[in-house]
Design a protein around this motif. Structure first.
Motif, PDB file in Angstrom:
ATOM      1  N   GLY A 152       9.530  12.257   5.340  1.00 27.03           N
ATOM      2  CA  GLY A 152       9.782  10.609   5.259  1.00 27.03           C
ATOM      3  C   GLY A 152      10.687  10.111   4.237  1.00 27.03           C
ATOM      4  N   ILE A 153      10.779  10.780   3.252  1.00 24.53           N
ATOM      5  CA  ILE A 153      11.495  10.281   1.911  1.00 24.53           C
ATOM      6  C   ILE A 153      12.983  10.750   2.306  1.00 24.53           C
ATOM      7  N   TRP A 178      14.237   8.607   5.145  1.00 26.59           N
ATOM      8  CA  TRP A 178      14.602   7.200   4.946  1.00 26.59           C
ATOM      9  C   TRP A 178      15.160   6.757   3.820  1.00 26.59           C
ATOM     10  N   LEU A 190       7.043   6.302  -1.947  1.00 27.82           N
ATOM     11  CA  LEU A 190       5.908   6.838  -2.228  1.00 27.82           C
ATOM     12  C   LEU A 190       5.455   8.463  -1.803  1.00 27.82           C
ATOM     13  N   ARG A 231       0.045   7.020  -0.953  1.00 26.69           N
ATOM     14  CA  ARG A 231      -0.088   6.178   0.271  1.00 26.69           C
ATOM     15  C   ARG A 231      -1.145   5.578   0.877  1.00 26.69           C
ATOM     16  N   GLY A 260      -1.778   0.337   0.045  1.00 27.18           N
ATOM     17  CA  GLY A 260      -1.024  -0.979  -0.081  1.00 27.18           C
ATOM     18  C   GLY A 260      -0.333  -0.957  -1.468  1.00 27.18           C
ATOM     19  N   ALA A 261      -0.097   0.263  -1.916  1.00 26.76           N
ATOM     20  CA  ALA A 261       0.760   0.134  -3.587  1.00 26.76           C
ATOM     21  C   ALA A 261       1.958  -0.512  -3.411  1.00 26.76           C
ATOM     22  N   ALA A 275       3.435  -2.621  -1.441  1.00 27.41           N
ATOM     23  CA  ALA A 275       3.518  -4.045  -1.351  1.00 27.41           C
ATOM     24  C   ALA A 275       3.169  -4.741  -2.746  1.00 27.41           C
ATOM     25  N   HIS A 298      15.732  -2.043   5.287  1.00 26.92           N
ATOM     26  CA  HIS A 298      15.065  -0.783   6.023  1.00 26.92           C
ATOM     27  C   HIS A 298      15.516  -0.302   7.404  1.00 26.92           C
ATOM     28  N   VAL A 354       5.472  -3.507   4.516  1.00 25.81           N
ATOM     29  CA  VAL A 354       5.672  -3.804   2.997  1.00 25.81           C
ATOM     30  C   VAL A 354       6.550  -4.827   2.559  1.00 25.81           C
ATOM     31  N   LYS A 386       4.609  -8.006   3.909  1.00 24.84           N
ATOM     32  CA  LYS A 386       3.330  -8.535   2.883  1.00 24.84           C
ATOM     33  C   LYS A 386       3.743  -8.883   1.570  1.00 24.84           C
TER      34      LYS A 386
END
Ligand SMILES: CC(C)(COP(=O)(O)OP(=O)(O)OC[C@H]1O[C@@H](n2cnc3c(N)ncnc32)[C@H](O)[C@@H]1OP(=O)(O)O)[C@@H](O)C(=O)NCCC(=O)NCCS
Length: 195
Positions: A50-51, A54, A116, A121, A124-125, A127, A150, A160, A163
């Motif tokens: 994912g990292i 994105w 993250l 993950r 909610g870290a 946001a 994004h 994110v 929020k």
């Protein structure tokens, strides 16, 4: 010399003389400067699909990771970016990255960067970290407008942004080339006074 009647939003030199602070998050995590000893986390991030997809993060060795971390500190001094590690307090290993790239002190803007590792993950870290570094960017650095971009396909990142209070301003077509081709991007922004 050309002189402008419009003053810089933040005078040049202001950021370089600030020491990078440690910022506490409500969840108990903290944002702290990257350390050379965090190189493992950077290598792990570059191997996380994912990292890689994105964030377009490509780091092939420990040595390259250490070099990148040293560059983060140089870029603070050059007033180009302000990047923190997301970690448990008291010397915990980095589980993520957040901060500001493309800093334009003259124009008063910057763009957020974040990721993250899977271990961090689901709580909610990001946001809360986004809200914290936004407060820092307005109150401590003095910026005026903050961007969050994004890929439209990245729904977690869109959530994110929502929020953290970043308004959706539109879709930028074919905005960024990823490994699997061009992606449209959402442009979100937070302007001084929004929070
Ligand atoms: C984006 C990222 C930082 C979010 O991490 P996080 O803070 O742990 O996010 P959470 O798992 O708490 O999810 C945040 C919100 O998105 C939602 N969400 C998570 N994954 C989702 C998905 N695949 N589709 C839709 N919504 C999703 C969650 O339900 C949550 O919303 P809620 O609080 O209303 O329930 C993390 O997933 C990541 O690093 N991803 C890979 C790299 C990346 O996307 N980088 C950003 C580039 S712009």
């Amino acid at each position: 010399m050309i002189t402008s009647p419009i003053p810089p939003v933040v005078p040049a030199g202001q950021m370089a003389k600030m020491e990078q602070p440690v910022l506490a998050l409500p969840s108990g995590l903290e944002l702290r400067p990257w350390r050379v000893s965090d190189a493992d986390a950077l290598v792990a991030a570059a191997h996380e699909p994912g990292i890689r997809q994105w964030n377009r993060l490509f780091v092939t060795s420990q040595a390259e990771a250490r070099e990148r971390i040293e560059r983060m500190h140089a870029r603070w001094q050059n007033e180009q970016s302000a990047l923190w590690a997301i970690a448990q307090p008291d010397g915990g290993q980095a589980v993520g990255l957040i901060g500001w790239g493309d800093i334009d002190l003259q124009g008063g803007s910057a763009e957020i960067l974040y990721w993250l590792l899977p271990a961090g993950r689901g709580h909610g870290a990001m946001a809360e970290a986004t809200q914290r570094v936004s407060r820092w960017a307005f109150d401590d650095l003095g910026l005026h407008r903050l961007r969050l971009c994004h890929a439209v396909a990245n729904s977690a990142s869109c959530r994110v942004a929502e929020k953290a209070g970043f308004s959706l301003e539109g879709t930028m077509r074919s905005a960024l080339l990823h490994e699997d081709g061009w992606h449209d991007e959402h442009l979100h922004a937070l302007v001084r006074g929004d929070i």
